[in-house]
Scaffold this active site. Structure first.
Site, PDB file in Angstrom:
ATOM      1  CB  CYS A   1       8.047  -8.134   3.094  1.00  0.00           C
ATOM      2  SG  CYS A   1       6.472  -9.159   2.943  1.00  0.00           S
TER       3      CYS A   1
ATOM      4  CG  HIS B   1       9.041 -12.793   5.548  1.00  0.00           C
ATOM      5  ND1 HIS B   1       8.005 -13.500   6.227  1.00  0.00           N
ATOM      6  CD2 HIS B   1       8.652 -12.321   4.552  1.00  0.00           C
ATOM      7  CE1 HIS B   1       6.826 -12.360   6.102  1.00  0.00           C
ATOM      8  NE2 HIS B   1       7.664 -11.923   4.920  1.00  0.00           N
TER       9      HIS B   1
HETATM   10  N1  NAP Z   1       2.325  -7.211   6.231  1.00  0.00           N
HETATM   11  C1  NAP Z   1       3.561  -7.333   5.252  1.00  0.00           C
HETATM   12  O1  NAP Z   1       4.295  -7.322   6.189  1.00  0.00           O
HETATM   13  C2  NAP Z   1       3.785  -6.445   4.534  1.00  0.00           C
HETATM   14  C3  NAP Z   1       5.220  -6.526   3.740  1.00  0.00           C
HETATM   15  C4  NAP Z   1       4.913  -5.367   2.747  1.00  0.00           C
HETATM   16  C5  NAP Z   1       4.102  -4.854   1.535  1.00  0.00           C
HETATM   17  N2  NAP Z   1       3.010  -5.237   2.287  1.00  0.00           N
HETATM   18  C6  NAP Z   1       2.045  -4.899   2.077  1.00  0.00           C
HETATM   19  O2  NAP Z   1       1.703  -3.100   2.387  1.00  0.00           O
HETATM   20  C7  NAP Z   1       0.312  -2.921   1.972  1.00  0.00           C
HETATM   21  C8  NAP Z   1      -0.938  -3.568   3.147  1.00  0.00           C
HETATM   22  O3  NAP Z   1      -0.420  -4.686   3.867  1.00  0.00           O
HETATM   23  P1  NAP Z   1      -0.755  -5.213   5.044  1.00  0.00           P
HETATM   24  O4  NAP Z   1      -0.191  -6.117   5.721  1.00  0.00           O
HETATM   25  O5  NAP Z   1      -0.797  -3.444   6.147  1.00  0.00           O
HETATM   26  O6  NAP Z   1      -2.772  -5.265   5.118  1.00  0.00           O
HETATM   27  P2  NAP Z   1      -3.512  -4.865   5.454  1.00  0.00           P
HETATM   28  O7  NAP Z   1      -3.495  -5.427   7.579  1.00  0.00           O
HETATM   29  O8  NAP Z   1      -4.515  -5.775   5.454  1.00  0.00           O
HETATM   30  O9  NAP Z   1      -4.389  -3.263   5.685  1.00  0.00           O
HETATM   31  C9  NAP Z   1      -4.637  -2.963   4.853  1.00  0.00           C
HETATM   32  C10 NAP Z   1      -5.436  -1.165   4.854  1.00  0.00           C
HETATM   33  O10 NAP Z   1      -6.174  -0.937   3.624  1.00  0.00           O
HETATM   34  C11 NAP Z   1      -7.283  -0.087   3.473  1.00  0.00           C
HETATM   35  N3  NAP Z   1      -7.778  -1.118   2.890  1.00  0.00           N
HETATM   36  C12 NAP Z   1      -8.309  -1.695   2.612  1.00  0.00           C
HETATM   37  N4  NAP Z   1      -9.068  -2.165   1.910  1.00  0.00           N
HETATM   38  C13 NAP Z   1      -9.160  -0.572   0.937  1.00  0.00           C
HETATM   39  C14 NAP Z   1      -9.715   0.335   0.298  1.00  0.00           C
HETATM   40  N5  NAP Z   1     -10.917  -0.128  -0.887  1.00  0.00           N
HETATM   41  N6  NAP Z   1      -9.915   1.700   0.600  1.00  0.00           N
HETATM   42  C15 NAP Z   1      -9.325   2.158   0.781  1.00  0.00           C
HETATM   43  N7  NAP Z   1      -8.063   1.592   1.710  1.00  0.00           N
HETATM   44  C16 NAP Z   1      -8.775   0.581   2.331  1.00  0.00           C
HETATM   45  C17 NAP Z   1      -7.627  -0.910   4.931  1.00  0.00           C
HETATM   46  O11 NAP Z   1      -7.575   0.066   5.475  1.00  0.00           O
HETATM   47  P3  NAP Z   1      -9.456  -0.640   6.892  1.00  0.00           P
HETATM   48  O12 NAP Z   1      -8.346  -1.416   7.969  1.00  0.00           O
HETATM   49  O13 NAP Z   1     -10.497   0.603   6.803  1.00  0.00           O
HETATM   50  O14 NAP Z   1     -10.124  -1.831   5.868  1.00  0.00           O
HETATM   51  C18 NAP Z   1      -6.061  -1.011   5.540  1.00  0.00           C
HETATM   52  O15 NAP Z   1      -5.869   0.347   6.186  1.00  0.00           O
HETATM   53  C19 NAP Z   1      -0.251  -4.034   0.972  1.00  0.00           C
HETATM   54  O16 NAP Z   1      -0.332  -3.489  -0.472  1.00  0.00           O
HETATM   55  C20 NAP Z   1       1.013  -5.405   1.303  1.00  0.00           C
HETATM   56  O17 NAP Z   1       1.178  -6.442   0.162  1.00  0.00           O
HETATM   57  C21 NAP Z   1       2.750  -5.809   3.115  1.00  0.00           C
END
Ligand code: NAP
Length: 347
Positions: free
Chosen positions: A148, A240
């Site tokens: 991001c 950001h």
């Molecule tokens: N937030 C941002 O601004 C942003 C920006 C760019 C990239 N990213 C990337 O995008 C991805 C998601 O980020 P996020 O911020 O959305 O994280 P998050 O809110 O923690 O969501 C994580 C997701 O992954 C699932 N998950 C976790 N452990 C798992 C497992 N063992 N098996 C299957 N599913 C699993 C979770 O499911 P449950 O709900 O069932 O636990 C949830 O749907 C990450 O790789 C992050 O680095 C995030």
């Protein structure tokens, strides 16, 4: 035109919810399958997901059952908002099963044959997909979008390449939502600045070179710019902010750089893609902008705002850039990548 069925890996998370919101009324794609961890699998989406976006949860997904992250019943095109601890293996498994994975996660970004794409900047990197098909043991494909904070930086720097971009120093003030939910504890971040976002600085330093680079027979030749990044987490919900200084080979006037930023546009604008902002980089003249609370949602969160461009007594020029981390920096970026692939006949 009939819509293309899509799935969402990690549909319950911060980025996953943004995917749901972005895709709910999409003219080309329709969400027909959602998956998350064992904690959520088997539950209706409404029960598995405490909805945290300011828009209403779309009714079309409310009763959809969350599945396990297994490729068997998933549609061919899947978006991934999976936690990085599992994204690498799961996305590879989906590609092995013939799926096209459009991912937000970091795991495959620096693979030389996986395109790391911001469509306005390097739409041509999608040509790596044919090399990926020849070299990997999977019939599917993986495409990624950047971290991001990298999206905000790369969008602001791309128009400056015409002046010979050489060195960049960037300090970030990153929103809490960038860490997913629940993210940093409120007692740690409220009234405070956390002087480190784990793992973020190398991503800014390498992904930027990759995105601005050009494709050759081996993969991507990185753009020859040195980036030095310092990252912080601040008590902002979305958006950001980045304080950037840049050394250029040429000596353009401030007005010439502002013109380059304002006139920047790319393949999504040419093709009129549904999620393409009319202006990918918006230069703001007001001396106290951009601000995340006031500017992160411009053009549905798909525009990066830049302001305060001025000479830097040490490094040439300095400015402020800001963009919506879960939209332009994550779900919106991936949806735009998929739209580009569809428009270019790659789906
Ligand atoms: N937030 C941002 O601004 C942003 C920006 C760019 C990239 N990213 C990337 O995008 C991805 C998601 O980020 P996020 O911020 O959305 O994280 P998050 O809110 O923690 O969501 C994580 C997701 O992954 C699932 N998950 C976790 N452990 C798992 C497992 N063992 N098996 C299957 N599913 C699993 C979770 O499911 P449950 O709900 O069932 O636990 C949830 O749907 C990450 O790789 C992050 O680095 C995030």
């Amino acid at each position: 035109m009939s819509k293309i069925d899509v799935g969402i890996l990690g549909a319950t998370g911060t980025v996953g919810q943004e995917f749901i919101a972005q895709l709910a009324d999409h003219p080309w794609f329709t969400v027909s399958w959602i998956a998350a961890s064992e904690r959520s699998a088997g539950k209706a989406y409404r029960d598995a997901t405490p909805w945290r976006l300011s828009c209403h949860r779309p009714e079309c997904v409310a009763d959809m059952v969350v599945e396990r992250v297994m490729p068997t019943r998933a549609p061919k095109l899947v978006f991934s908002g999976l936690d990085a601890s599992v994204a690498g293996d799961v996305e590879t498994e989906f590609a092995r099963s013939g799926h096209v994975v459009v991912s937000n996660a970091r795991n495959h970004r620096m693979d030389p044959l996986v395109p790391l794409v911001i469509p306005e900047i390097n739409a041509d990197h999608l040509q790596l997909l044919s090399m990926q098909g020849a070299a990997r043991d999977w019939p599917g494909r993986i495409v990624t979008n950047p971290n991001c904070s990298t999206v905000v930086l790369a969008m602001a720097l791309a128009p400056l390449r015409t002046f010979g971009l050489r060195q960049v120093v960037v300090s970030t003030l990153q929103a809490i939502s960038g860490g997913g939910y629940p993210g940093v504890a409120s007692l740690d971040v409220l009234g405070n600045v956390i002087p480190m976002v784990r793992g973020e600085e190398p991503k800014l330093e390498t992904e930027t070179q990759q995105i601005l680079g050009s494709v050759n027979a081996e993969g991507v030749e990185p753009y020859p710019v040195t980036v030095s990044a310092a990252t912080t987490r601040v008590p902002v919900i979305n958006g950001h902010t980045e304080l950037v200084s840049a050394v250029l080979d040429k000596s353009p006037t401030v007005a010439e750089i502002v013109d380059a930023l304002r006139n920047f546009s790319g393949r999504p604008q040419e093709l009129g893609l549904p999620s393409a902002p009319s202006q990918p980089v918006l230069y703001l003249d007001e001396e106290d902008r951009p601000q995340p609370r006031l500017d992160a949602d411009r053009n549905q969160g798909m525009t990066v705002c830049v302001g305060r461009l001025r000479p830097c007594p040490v490094l040439g020029y300095k400015f402020v850039a800001m963009g919506h981390n879960t939209v332009r920096g994550a779900a919106g970026a991936a949806v735009l990548n998929a739209e580009l692939m569809k428009a270019e006949g790659l789906l």
